[in-house]
Design an enzyme around this catalytic site. Structure first.
Site, mmCIF file in Angstrom:
data_model
loop_
_atom_site.group_PDB
_atom_site.id
_atom_site.type_symbol
_atom_site.label_atom_id
_atom_site.label_comp_id
_atom_site.label_asym_id
_atom_site.label_seq_id
_atom_site.Cartn_x
_atom_site.Cartn_y
_atom_site.Cartn_z
ATOM 1 N N PRO A 162 6.997 -6.552 -2.491
ATOM 2 C CG PRO A 162 6.391 -4.739 -3.839
ATOM 3 C CD PRO A 162 6.854 -6.158 -3.894
ATOM 4 N N GLY A 199 4.989 1.774 2.794
ATOM 5 C CA GLY A 199 3.950 2.012 3.795
ATOM 6 C C GLY A 199 4.387 1.598 5.193
ATOM 7 C CD GLN A 252 4.995 -3.563 -7.703
ATOM 8 O OE1 GLN A 252 4.701 -4.440 -6.907
ATOM 9 N NE2 GLN A 252 4.591 -2.305 -7.549
ATOM 10 C CB THR A 264 0.626 -6.495 -4.129
ATOM 11 O OG1 THR A 264 1.625 -5.972 -3.245
ATOM 12 C CG2 THR A 264 0.554 -5.615 -5.335
ATOM 13 C CG ASP A 265 -1.953 -11.484 -3.590
ATOM 14 O OD1 ASP A 265 -2.923 -10.879 -3.079
ATOM 15 O OD2 ASP A 265 -2.044 -12.146 -4.629
ATOM 16 C CD GLU A 305 1.910 2.117 -5.104
ATOM 17 O OE1 GLU A 305 0.750 1.723 -4.939
ATOM 18 O OE2 GLU A 305 2.889 1.357 -5.239
ATOM 19 C CG ASP A 365 -5.995 -0.812 -2.551
ATOM 20 O OD1 ASP A 365 -5.975 -2.004 -2.891
ATOM 21 O OD2 ASP A 365 -6.413 0.095 -3.292
#
Ligand code: SAM
Length: 281
Positions: free
Chosen positions: A162, A138, A31, A157-158, A106, A155
């Site tokens: 990924p 994850g 990203q 991202t939208d 992460e 937790d």
């Protein structure tokens, strides 16, 4: 000349912050990552053009993603955070003295490195001796885990890029398996307001509901996210977020949290009719 950062929250709505300085820009394998310093919100982490964290309102997001579940089960010993590379969720978990292990998975080391360098307000506790960081997807990480974590906090991202796999039924099933018999999963459950977010909210809720015996959502107010009205999912094998709420046992937390308290805990589960109807439809 003035410099502004503008986010297209929908095709027809824009949100802008006046920028002091563009501090960091990087393209990782996953990203695009930017860090800007703004006049109103302080430092801001932006991923693929979406605001992730701002210095001014991150406390709301990070307190609400952790303290609600810890208020229901204060005996949590092993915690897993999936995503959360800015470190804010880990920071909140380290405030609980009886948590023994905090694992953060992460996918993108660039997010963590940039956060350590430029966002010390969220990343400062990544060096806590209970914290271990794994750079992995994850989705893959949870596949072979069984009966280990007392809490999993997604937790992410939208559900684009990924983060997409973290909204799938097979991932939620793997999380169920990785949790202990009284385990809790909290997940970033999007927003009920604009149609794009509301669609993802519904998809996530309906999948989790098929897997966990207890499945609720709760709300929080996030000034810099689209519409400001956002939700977390609370899924659990045993504890109900209200019936089993221990009350505010952590008295010292009254002086620690800036957003979360006992009234907020109870009130956050009271949903507007349009949200209830949309979730149950
Ligand atoms: N507060 C945020 C929000 O909802 O806007 C989330 C912030 S946190 C920075 C999201 C992190 O999830 C990102 O750093 C991203 O790299 C990570 N991520 C996305 N997909 C992932 C995956 N499949 N496995 C692990 N981490 C993932």
């Amino acid at each position: 000349m003035e410099l502004w950062y503008t986010e297209n929250q929908t095709e027809n709505v824009k949100f802008s912050m006046k920028v002091k300085e563009h501090i960091f820009t990087g393209q990782s394998d996953f990203q695009k990552i930017d860090i800007i310093d703004t006049y109103e919100f302080g430092r801001v982490l932006v991923i693929d053009g979406w605001t992730m964290v701002t210095e001014k309102d991150e406390f709301i997001y990070h307190e609400m993603i952790t303290h609600v579940a810890l208020g229901v089960n204060p005996n949590i010993k092993r915690a897993l955070v999936i995503g959360g590379g800015d470190g804010g969720t880990v920071r909140e978990l380290t405030s609980f003295k009886n948590i023994e292990e905090i694992h953060m998975v992460e996918i993108d080391p660039v997010v963590v490195e940039a956060s350590i360098k430029y966002l010390p307000f969220t990343s400062s506790k990544l060096s806590d001796e209970r914290v271990k960081v794994f750079y992995q997807d994850g989705l893959e990480y949870v596949k072979d885990k069984e009966d280990y974590y007392d809490i999993i906090i997604v937790d992410s991202t939208d559900p684009i890029g990924p983060g997409e796999g973290l909204f799938t039924e097979s991932f939620y099933k793997d999380c169920f398996k990785a949790l202990t018999k009284d385990g809790i999963m909290v997940n970033q459950c999007e927003s009920p307001y604009y149609p794009n977010n509301a669609r993802e909210m519904k998809r996530s809720y309906s999948k989790i509901k098929n897997i966990f015996p207890i499945c609720e959502v709760y709300q929080y107010n996030m000034p810099t996210y689209a519409s400001g009205h956002w939700l977390f999912g609370f899924a659990s094998k045993k504890y109900h977020p209200l019936k089993d709420f221990k009350g505010f046992e952590f008295k010292e937390k009254l002086n620690y949290t800036k957003y979360y308290n006992e009234d907020i805990h109870r009130g956050a589960f009271a949903l507007p009719n349009y949200v209830k109807n949309n979730l149950e439809k």
